[in-house]
Design a protein around this motif. Structure first.
Motif, mmCIF file in Angstrom:
data_model
loop_
_atom_site.group_PDB
_atom_site.id
_atom_site.type_symbol
_atom_site.label_atom_id
_atom_site.label_comp_id
_atom_site.label_asym_id
_atom_site.label_seq_id
_atom_site.Cartn_x
_atom_site.Cartn_y
_atom_site.Cartn_z
ATOM 1 N N PHE A 321 -32.877 119.084 -63.697
ATOM 2 C CA PHE A 321 -33.129 120.439 -64.188
ATOM 3 C C PHE A 321 -34.608 120.657 -64.538
ATOM 4 O O PHE A 321 -34.995 121.718 -65.004
ATOM 5 C CB PHE A 321 -32.246 120.691 -65.418
ATOM 6 C CG PHE A 321 -32.074 122.144 -65.752
ATOM 7 C CD1 PHE A 321 -31.465 123.016 -64.861
ATOM 8 C CD2 PHE A 321 -32.529 122.657 -66.951
ATOM 9 C CE1 PHE A 321 -31.310 124.356 -65.160
ATOM 10 C CE2 PHE A 321 -32.375 124.003 -67.272
ATOM 11 C CZ PHE A 321 -31.764 124.854 -66.364
ATOM 12 N N GLU A 323 -36.417 119.187 -66.868
ATOM 13 C CA GLU A 323 -36.820 118.953 -68.250
ATOM 14 C C GLU A 323 -37.620 117.654 -68.356
ATOM 15 O O GLU A 323 -38.559 117.571 -69.122
ATOM 16 C CB GLU A 323 -35.588 118.833 -69.141
ATOM 17 C CG GLU A 323 -35.114 120.127 -69.743
ATOM 18 C CD GLU A 323 -35.987 120.554 -70.915
ATOM 19 O OE1 GLU A 323 -36.832 121.447 -70.684
ATOM 20 O OE2 GLU A 323 -35.832 120.037 -72.021
ATOM 21 N N SER A 343 -37.483 124.188 -66.245
ATOM 22 C CA SER A 343 -36.145 124.771 -66.171
ATOM 23 C C SER A 343 -36.160 126.095 -65.417
ATOM 24 O O SER A 343 -35.242 126.404 -64.669
ATOM 25 C CB SER A 343 -35.581 124.941 -67.577
ATOM 26 O OG SER A 343 -36.508 125.610 -68.389
ATOM 27 N N ASN A 344 -37.220 126.857 -65.595
ATOM 28 C CA ASN A 344 -37.318 128.131 -64.897
ATOM 29 C C ASN A 344 -37.287 127.914 -63.389
ATOM 30 O O ASN A 344 -36.598 128.616 -62.641
ATOM 31 C CB ASN A 344 -38.616 128.828 -65.317
ATOM 32 C CG ASN A 344 -38.670 130.258 -64.841
ATOM 33 O OD1 ASN A 344 -37.631 130.857 -64.563
ATOM 34 N ND2 ASN A 344 -39.852 130.802 -64.719
ATOM 35 N N ILE A 347 -33.791 127.029 -62.233
ATOM 36 C CA ILE A 347 -32.916 128.196 -62.184
ATOM 37 C C ILE A 347 -33.210 129.005 -60.925
ATOM 38 O O ILE A 347 -32.302 129.416 -60.205
ATOM 39 C CB ILE A 347 -33.105 129.060 -63.448
ATOM 40 C CG1 ILE A 347 -32.562 128.313 -64.670
ATOM 41 C CG2 ILE A 347 -32.402 130.401 -63.300
ATOM 42 C CD1 ILE A 347 -33.010 128.880 -65.992
ATOM 43 N N PHE A 353 -27.422 124.625 -65.790
ATOM 44 C CA PHE A 353 -27.234 123.427 -66.617
ATOM 45 C C PHE A 353 -26.659 123.809 -67.970
ATOM 46 O O PHE A 353 -27.293 124.495 -68.750
ATOM 47 C CB PHE A 353 -28.584 122.722 -66.786
ATOM 48 C CG PHE A 353 -28.569 121.566 -67.751
ATOM 49 C CD1 PHE A 353 -27.574 120.602 -67.690
ATOM 50 C CD2 PHE A 353 -29.552 121.445 -68.717
ATOM 51 C CE1 PHE A 353 -27.568 119.538 -68.574
ATOM 52 C CE2 PHE A 353 -29.562 120.380 -69.607
ATOM 53 C CZ PHE A 353 -28.568 119.431 -69.530
ATOM 54 N N GLU A 361 -29.006 123.056 -77.963
ATOM 55 C CA GLU A 361 -29.733 123.273 -76.712
ATOM 56 C C GLU A 361 -29.199 124.419 -75.884
ATOM 57 O O GLU A 361 -29.858 124.883 -74.972
ATOM 58 C CB GLU A 361 -29.671 121.996 -75.871
ATOM 59 C CG GLU A 361 -30.246 120.787 -76.558
ATOM 60 C CD GLU A 361 -30.368 119.623 -75.618
ATOM 61 O OE1 GLU A 361 -29.371 119.317 -74.932
ATOM 62 O OE2 GLU A 361 -31.449 119.027 -75.560
ATOM 63 N N GLY A 362 -27.981 124.866 -76.200
ATOM 64 C CA GLY A 362 -27.370 125.854 -75.321
ATOM 65 C C GLY A 362 -27.476 127.288 -75.808
ATOM 66 O O GLY A 362 -27.863 128.178 -75.066
ATOM 67 N N VAL A 376 -30.212 134.478 -68.863
ATOM 68 C CA VAL A 376 -30.805 133.931 -67.649
ATOM 69 C C VAL A 376 -31.026 135.011 -66.597
ATOM 70 O O VAL A 376 -31.985 134.965 -65.833
ATOM 71 C CB VAL A 376 -29.918 132.796 -67.092
ATOM 72 C CG1 VAL A 376 -30.419 132.323 -65.748
ATOM 73 C CG2 VAL A 376 -29.902 131.634 -68.068
ATOM 74 N N ARG A 429 -22.873 132.554 -69.077
ATOM 75 C CA ARG A 429 -24.289 132.740 -68.788
ATOM 76 C C ARG A 429 -24.639 132.169 -67.417
ATOM 77 O O ARG A 429 -25.327 132.795 -66.625
ATOM 78 C CB ARG A 429 -25.130 132.037 -69.851
ATOM 79 C CG ARG A 429 -26.602 132.052 -69.549
ATOM 80 C CD ARG A 429 -27.341 131.025 -70.366
ATOM 81 N NE ARG A 429 -27.302 131.343 -71.779
ATOM 82 C CZ ARG A 429 -27.646 130.473 -72.736
ATOM 83 N NH1 ARG A 429 -28.035 129.265 -72.417
ATOM 84 N NH2 ARG A 429 -27.593 130.822 -73.989
ATOM 85 N N TRP A 430 -24.131 130.968 -67.152
ATOM 86 C CA TRP A 430 -24.505 130.318 -65.887
ATOM 87 C C TRP A 430 -23.763 130.911 -64.701
ATOM 88 O O TRP A 430 -24.295 130.970 -63.610
ATOM 89 C CB TRP A 430 -24.311 128.809 -65.992
ATOM 90 C CG TRP A 430 -25.357 128.234 -66.889
ATOM 91 C CD1 TRP A 430 -25.163 127.682 -68.116
ATOM 92 C CD2 TRP A 430 -26.766 128.226 -66.676
ATOM 93 N NE1 TRP A 430 -26.361 127.319 -68.672
ATOM 94 C CE2 TRP A 430 -27.363 127.641 -67.804
ATOM 95 C CE3 TRP A 430 -27.590 128.650 -65.631
ATOM 96 C CZ2 TRP A 430 -28.729 127.484 -67.929
ATOM 97 C CZ3 TRP A 430 -28.961 128.489 -65.763
ATOM 98 C CH2 TRP A 430 -29.513 127.902 -66.890
#
Lengths: 534, 377
Positions: A321, A323, A343-344, A347, A353, A361-362, A376, A429-430
């Motif tokens: 991802f 990070e 991360s951007n 995506i 993720f 973190e979420g 997102v 969200r994902w």
């Protein structure tokens, strides 16, 4: 079968109570502890006799750590009691437990980097003379102790805290405990970062301590070590004590079987048709945590990643991802080689993720369901920087409905939802972002059984709709129930790949706990880990 | 289950609420308590004060007081607080806003009359109010960029970084002025109009308590316009959303693909630009580009932001709340003036208000955490 065994134990405990225990023993009686949505310990009774080494074994989440933390005064028990030396005791915090003679040594001991070994050992109770630190006494006692236990050459007393290896840190922590009058000593995964030679040394020390009359609790995933070292073995599962038996009566297979124990229930749905083309391919990936990782995931496939805590699975997800950085190796997504910088970037390239710790973190806990779901995709819903709020609501409603998130309104603060619904918000969200690859790291952690079943169903639906899913979980039943294929990781390696049909809990555990297959070892995978700045 | 889903969709897809509940949604409960506080404060100044033997409260509701004293007094602090709100919502603090205002004062006037370090460069045309404003705002943006750079690239905690730049910018204001002396702009009438001008002077608005309507100060109109722009920015744009997200949980925001570094730099630049504008208006009001113009103003601005309901952790708060708090601070000062308290008492009161505001903010955080835990159990 488990029920029958449990009855045996309670009678065993009763006899222990009447029969006298040697002085310095710790009894745990009917201890229960619940966390939100999870019964971490359910009516556990056992005793740790002075002069024995008792092993705690169980899967992740079986309740071993919770029990240690209760003994150490980190957690307060909901019901039940602790009896030390025949006296009921209560610890409000670890200091009280230390004062009573109980010491728990965790995997990663707290070592002060800027001071030497002697001072680290004496920390908190530095000897004084005329109000100044009595260095002479301090060094002498430490030297004597180290010599007595045969570690003078292993841990030079003048080394500074940050020069110590993982094994030396462990020893410093044990020395700290021994300096005071310790009755019960618990070691949590003490060998996870030690070499074979160091393990032997540690065992010699532990046996010596036992012979000196200390009650020792030994927590480990390494079953062969347990059989070698321990006198008795207590097996925990889902917060309950399954059995407690002399180590001589148990085999490695038997222990694994007792740890796993349960039948797969029918909460796992698999309606999906066969998988399609290859979506993700990772070749020979190396990073700070990983060595030579290669695997692939196809569209419509759920690929499980099993392993013990610290095996490097979360880190692998974070490398994919963007990070964390990879050192070498190639990542292909949908046939094209990609480099993911952050991360951007991930995506944009089609990776989603859902992190392991959804609160930290979420989610933005103090913001609304709406804002969390649309985070997102907010750019896609905007023109000239202005959010199209009608579109945003429609999108959010669509996914909130599809995942059946139970919330009074879209304006509800996410922090006020239950764990299961919070997890669904992350998933919503994902889904809204329509990724090609979705990484789910412990998606069912800390949520109740009903919500788990819903998440399982959803994962199946998602795979069926053509998503490639990387599914990281420490709960073996769900890995087995959901995955088409399973990769097992240990210590930064992939130690095996199993198809969904051939995989069993025993096979996975064996791969996850296998002794190091290669000579090259990734040292201290989790110590000194620094996160990228925010 | 399908019926459930349908109910849910119709309920939330299109909300048909009545006017009153929509009004409260707009204000929010936190802001409602601020409105009540403001109301009580005004009530105290105008009515209760006479009961305890203080006189002067009857002069509060006059156009003279409302438009000349109150409406003008809140503008500078109000602007600084608006910029500060953006930073606070992202969970940081900018204490250099007062010093940035000083720089804005000096640079705008130096451009206007063509003196000082920047004015003598001749980049901007002289004697132009427009370019004076542009220069003041621009220097504020540059200062904000410096703040953002220090925070994001050098990883210095925002409060500490801006504590440093507060001193540095205060000094820079003197360096930018010719020989460190104030720049007089009394003769620049179009520039001083910014602070002294009135709009809608001729409206047929009746007198209040014997004092005639004399129009709305241009200053106040500028504050209102900036407040509306900031409200729209924070509520209706992706930028605003991202600020709230970063303040709520920076790690989660980063993992959701938000570029935190660029966001932080941009929000410090916005705060700086508005502070620069405040500096321009200060110069106009005092008819001089004085390097000490902005000193100490950050204190009142920060007070207003936290009083306005912004969480000290970030992620919560509104522009509307900040404006309400600016009004409360303004009425407090104004009322104490009217009632004859001296400025030292006012300073003590303001300091206590800041502490009270933060205490209330912390109390809210604790309460909402408790509520969250309750739900989990």
């Amino acid at each position: 079968m488990p029920i029958q065994e449990k009855e045996n134990i309670s009678t065993a405990v009763l006899t222990c109570e009447t029969g006298g225990l040697p002085p310095g023993s710790l009894q745990i009686k009917n201890v229960s502890k619940a966390f939100p949505n999870v019964q971490a310990l359910n009516n556990v009774s056992l005793d740790i006799k002075a002069g024995e080494i008792l092993a705690f074994v169980g899967e992740n989440g079986a309740g071993k750590s919770t029990l240690l933390k209760i003994i150490n005064g980190d957690y307060q028990l909901d019901s039940g009691e602790l009896i030390l030396d025949g006296q009921p005791v209560k610890f409000a915090n670890p200091y009280e437990a230390h004062a009573a003679g109980i010491r728990v040594i965790y995997q990663e001991p707290e070592i002060i980097p800027g001071v030497d070994v002697a001072e680290n050992i004496w920390v908190g109770e530095l000897p004084k003379k005329f109000g100044f630190i009595d260095r002479q006494k301090m060094n002498q006692v430490v030297k004597d102790n180290l010599e007595e236990y045969g570690f003078a050459s292993v841990v030079p007393a003048h080394l500074m805290g940050d020069q110590l290896s993982a094994a030396q840190r462990q020893l410093v922590e044990i020395m700290r405990a021994l300096k005071s009058d310790v009755k019960v000593l618990a070691l949590d995964e003490p060998t996870s970062s030690l070499s074979d030679e160091e393990v032997d040394r540690l065992f010699t020390l532990v046996r010596k301590l036992r012979d000196n009359g200390i009650a020792i609790i030994y927590v480990s995933h390494r079953i062969n070590e347990i059989l070698k070292l321990c006198d008795r073995v207590a097996i925990l599962r889902d917060g309950e004590l399954i059995t407690i038996r002399p180590a001589s009566e148990l085999s490695e297979m038997e222990i694994v079987h007792l740890m796993v124990g349960r039948e797969l229930s029918d909460v796992f749905v698999r309606n999906r048709v066969s998988s399609g083309k290859e979506m993700l391919r990772v070749e020979n990936l190396h990073s700070r945590w990983h060595k030579d990782i290669s695997f692939h995931i196809k569209t419509g496939e759920v690929v499980g990643f099993a392993g013990l805590v610290g095996a490097g699975r979360t880190e692998l997800a974070k490398v994919l991802f963007g990070e964390y950085q990879k050192n070498r190796g190639k990542i292909f997504l949908d046939g094209e080689e990609i480099t993911v910088r952050n991360s951007n970037d991930a995506i944009t390239k089609g990776i989603g993720f859902s992190p392991e710790d959804r609160k930290r973190e979420g989610l933005i806990l103090i913001r609304s369901v709406l804002e969390n779901v649309s985070m997102v995709i907010i750019k896609k819903l905007s023109r000239f920087g202005f959010v199209n709020r009608t579109k945003e609501r429609l999108q959010a409603v669509k996914f909130v409905d599809r995942l059946d998130v139970r919330t009074p309104s879209l304006e509800q603060e996410v922090g006020k939802l239950s764990g299961g619904n919070q997890q669904k918000v992350v998933l919503a969200r994902w889904l809204a972002a329509q990724p090609k690859l979705l990484i789910l790291d412990e998606p069912t952690r800390g949520i109740d059984v009903g919500a788990k079943a819903e998440i399982y169903k959803l994962i199946d639906q998602l795979a069926n709709s053509g998503l490639a899913i990387m599914f990281i979980s420490s709960e073996l039943p769900e890995i087995l129930g959901l995955s088409d294929r399973i990769y097992v990781m240990q210590n930064g390696h992939i130690t095996g790949e199993l198809s969904g049909e051939e995989a069993t809990e025993e096979k996975i555990l064996k791969l996850a706990m296998a002794e190091d297959l290669s000579d090259t070892k990734i040292a201290e995978p989790r110590i000194n880990e620094t996160e990228p700045s925010e | 289950m399908t019926t459930d889903v349908k109910m849910f969709s119709s309920e939330h897809g299109k909300s048909r609420k009545n006017f009153i509940s929509r009004f409260f949604d707009f204000i929010g409960t936190d802001n409602l308590s601020l409105m009540i506080a403001l109301f009580l404060l005004i009530l105290f100044v105008t009515v209760f004060s006479s009961w305890v033997g203080l006189s002067g409260g009857n002069r509060f509701f006059t156009w003279q007081n409302l438009m000349n004293s109150l409406a003008q007094a809140i503008v500078i602090v109000g602007l600084l607080a608006l910029g500060e709100t953006v930073v606070a919502l992202a969970g940081a603090m900018d204490i250099s806003v007062g010093s940035i205002a000083s720089c804005g004062s000096v640079v705008s006037t130096s451009v206007l009359v063509g003196t000082g370090a920047i004015g003598s460069l001749g980049i901007f045309p002289q004697n132009s109010t427009f370019w004076a404003i542009v220069a003041g705002v621009l220097i504020g943006m540059i200062a904000g960029f410096i703040n953002g750079f220090i925070v994001t690239k050098l990883h210095v905690n925002a409060t500490v970084a801006t504590l440093g730049t507060m001193a540095a910018f205060a000094g820079a204001a003197f360096l930018l002025a010719p020989d460190g002396k104030p720049i007089g702009v009394v003769t620049q009438q179009s520039f001083t109009w910014l602070a002294q001008g009135r709009l809608w002077q001729d409206s047929a608005i009746p007198a209040m308590n014997g004092s005639k309507w004399t129009g709305i100060p241009v200053l106040t109109v500028i504050l209102v316009v900036v407040a509306i722009i900031m409200h729209v920015l924070m509520r209706y744009t992706t930028f605003g959303r991202n600020v709230y997200a970063i303040g709520g949980n920076a790690t989660a925001a980063r993992l959701a693909g938000i570029n935190i570094t660029s966001m932080r730099i941009r929000m410090f630049m916005i705060s700086g630009a508005i502070s620069g504008l405040a500096g321009v208006l200060l110069a106009s009001r005092t008819t001089s580009g004085n390097p000490i113009n902005g000193q100490g103003l950050e204190m009142q601005a920060i007070t207003a932001v936290y009083l306005g309901g912004a969480s000290t952790n970030g992620g919560k708060g509104t522009i509307f709340g900040t404006i309400m708090a600016v009004l409360i601070v303004g009425v407090l000062n104004n009322g104490m003036n009217l009632l004859g308290f001296n400025t030292f008492v006012q300073k003590v009161a303001l300091g206590m208000l800041l502490v009270a505001a933060v205490a209330i903010s912390q109390y809210r955080i604790i309460q909402s955490e408790k509520a969250r835990k309750k739900v989990e159990k």
